[in-house]
Design a protein around this motif. Structure first.
Motif, PDB file in Angstrom:
ATOM      1  N   HIS A 173       0.808  -1.228   0.000  1.00  0.00           N
ATOM      2  CA  HIS A 173       0.000   0.000   0.000  1.00  0.00           C
ATOM      3  C   HIS A 173       0.839   1.274   0.000  1.00  0.00           C
ATOM      4  N   GLU A 193      -0.418  11.393 -13.873  1.00  0.00           N
ATOM      5  CA  GLU A 193      -1.156  10.312 -14.528  1.00  0.00           C
ATOM      6  C   GLU A 193      -0.626   8.943 -14.102  1.00  0.00           C
ATOM      7  N   LEU A 196      -1.406   8.283 -10.224  1.00  0.00           N
ATOM      8  CA  LEU A 196      -2.815   7.998  -9.958  1.00  0.00           C
ATOM      9  C   LEU A 196      -3.194   6.614 -10.476  1.00  0.00           C
ATOM     10  N   GLN A 197      -2.656   6.244 -11.646  1.00  0.00           N
ATOM     11  CA  GLN A 197      -2.926   4.912 -12.182  1.00  0.00           C
ATOM     12  C   GLN A 197      -2.362   3.832 -11.271  1.00  0.00           C
ATOM     13  N   ILE A 199      -1.769   4.102  -8.026  1.00  0.00           N
ATOM     14  CA  ILE A 199      -2.546   4.082  -6.784  1.00  0.00           C
ATOM     15  C   ILE A 199      -3.778   3.196  -6.951  1.00  0.00           C
ATOM     16  N   GLN A 200      -4.423   3.325  -8.100  1.00  0.00           N
ATOM     17  CA  GLN A 200      -5.607   2.499  -8.362  1.00  0.00           C
ATOM     18  C   GLN A 200      -5.239   1.021  -8.508  1.00  0.00           C
ATOM     19  N   GLU A 201      -4.160   0.735  -9.235  1.00  0.00           N
ATOM     20  CA  GLU A 201      -3.769  -0.656  -9.481  1.00  0.00           C
ATOM     21  C   GLU A 201      -3.318  -1.361  -8.210  1.00  0.00           C
ATOM     22  N   HIS A 202      -2.554  -0.665  -7.344  1.00  0.00           N
ATOM     23  CA  HIS A 202      -1.971  -1.288  -6.147  1.00  0.00           C
ATOM     24  C   HIS A 202      -2.792  -1.021  -4.884  1.00  0.00           C
ATOM     25  N   GLU A 203      -3.912  -0.310  -5.035  1.00  0.00           N
ATOM     26  CA  GLU A 203      -4.750   0.050  -3.878  1.00  0.00           C
ATOM     27  C   GLU A 203      -3.896   0.710  -2.798  1.00  0.00           C
ATOM     28  N   MET A 235      -7.831  10.671  -4.770  1.00  0.00           N
ATOM     29  CA  MET A 235      -7.880   9.220  -4.954  1.00  0.00           C
ATOM     30  C   MET A 235      -8.007   8.477  -3.634  1.00  0.00           C
TER      31      MET A 235
END
Length: 292
Positions: A173, A193, A196-197, A199-203, A235
Motif C-alpha cells: 500500500h 497520470e 494515480l494509475q 494508486i488504483q492498481e496497487h490500492e 484518490m
C-alpha cells in the motif's frame, strides 16, 4: 497552337493507365540511389508504393478537380502520398529525400508520355501539367513528413518522461516517485497520470514523492507538487514529500510557500517510516459498531 487542359489530362491519364508497370519500375529504379542513404525500404516496398501512387494519379486525373487541388482534394491520391511520407518518416529518411522521391516520379512519367506524344506543343503542355501535379504532391509529402516526425518526437519525449519518473512499490500500500531534475508542466502531468494509475492498481494508501534529486524548488515547482498532492488525496491516499534538504527548506521559507498541509520528511527512509505508520493506523482503525 494551344492544347486544351482536358486533352492534356486525358493524354497523361492514358499514359499512367496503359504504362503503369513501366512507370512504376522506372520510378523504383530512380529511387534506388536515394534509398541507399535515405529510408531502409526494400525494392518490394518501393514497388508497392509506386503501384499505389501511379494508380491514384491515374484515377485523380479522371475527376473534374483542378490540377493544383487534386492532390489535396482527391482522397485516394492524398492517402497514397501521405502514407508514403509517413512510412519514410518512421524509417528515418530526411524530408528532402522524401520530397525528391515523389518528384522523381516526374522523370518516369514524362519519359512514358514522350514515347506516345509526337506533338511538341502537346508534350510541353503535358510536362507543365505533370509539374503542377507532382509539385503539389511533393509539397504535401514534405508537410506530412514534418508533422509525422513531430508526432514521433512528441511520443518519444513522453516515453522518456515516463522512464525518468517511475512509480515504485516500496511496501504494501506504499508507492514512491523518485524525482530527478527540474519539474515542469508537461512532466508534472505525466507524473500525476502514472501515480494515480498506480494508486488504483496497487490500492495504495500512501504515495511518497521524493525530491532529493530536484536541484531547486521555486514557486512553480511548489505549485506542481501541490497539484500532484491534491490529485493523490482525491484518490483517497495520503501523500508524503521527502528529500527536504536544508537549502530547499530555506528557499521554501523565504518564498513564503505554504506546505503546512503536506506531510514532509528530510529523507526517503523517514518518509517510508511515516508511510508504514499511516498504513498500520489505517488497518487498525476500529469500525463502527453494528446497529442493534
Amino acid at each position: 497552337m494551344s492544347i486544351s487542359e482536358t486533352v492534356v489530362r486525358e493524354r497523361v491519364s492514358r499514359a499512367l493507365a496503359q504504362q503503369a508497370d513501366k512507370i512504376a519500375d522506372r520510378w523504383v529504379q530512380l529511387q534506388s540511389p536515394q534509398s541507399e542513404t535515405g529510408s531502409a525500404l526494400t525494392e518490394t516496398e518501393l514497388r508497392e508504393e509506386a503501384d499505389s501512387l501511379v494508380a491514384a494519379l491515374a484515377s485523380s486525373l479522371a475527376t473534374g478537380l483542378p490540377v493544383n487541388r487534386v492532390v489535396i482534394s482527391y482522397p485516394a491520391l492524398r492517402q497514397a502520398v501521405t502514407e508514403l511520407s509517413l512510412r519514410r518518416a518512421r524509417g528515418g529518411a530526411s524530408p528532402t529525400d522524401t520530397s525528391l522521391a515523389v518528384l522523381a516520379l516526374k522523370e518516369a512519367l514524362l519519359e512514358s508520355i514522350q514515347e506516345t506524344v509526337d506533338n511538341s506543343d502537346e508534350l510541353l503542355s503535358a510536362a507543365l501539367l505533370v509539374n503542377r501535379l507532382l509539385d503539389a504532391a511533393g509539397a504535401l509529402s514534405f508537410d506530412t513528413y514534418v508533422q509525422g516526425r513531430e508526432e514521433i518526437i512528441r511520443r518519444q519525449s513522453r516515453q522518456l518522461l515516463e522512464l525518468s519518473t517511475p512509480v515504485v512499490r516500496l511496501w504494501r500500500h506504499v508507492l514512491a516517485v523518485p524525482l530527478i531534475g527540474t519539474l515542469d508542466t508537461a512532466r508534472t502531468q505525466v507524473i500525476m497520470e502514472n501515480l494515480l494509475q498506480a494508486i488504483q492498481e496497487h490500492e495504495a494508501l500512501v504515495a511518497i514523492i521524493d525530491i532529493t534529486a530536484v536541484p531547486t524548488v521555486d514557486t512553480a515547482v511548489a505549485q506542481h507538487l501541490m497539484q500532484t498532492v491534491n490529485a493523490v488525496r482525491l484518490m483517497g491516499a495520503d501523500c508524503v514529500i521527502s528529500g527536504i534538504r536544508p537549502p530547499i527548506a530555506m528557499t521554501i521559507a523565504q518564498l513564503g510557500i505554504d506546505l503546512s498541509t503536506i506531510l514532509t520528511r528530510a529523507t526517503l527512509a523517514d518518509a517510508l517510516s511515516a508511510a508504514i505508520q499511516i498504513t498500520e493506523a489505517s488497518s487498525w482503525r476500529p469500525t463502527a459498531p453494528a446497529a442493534r
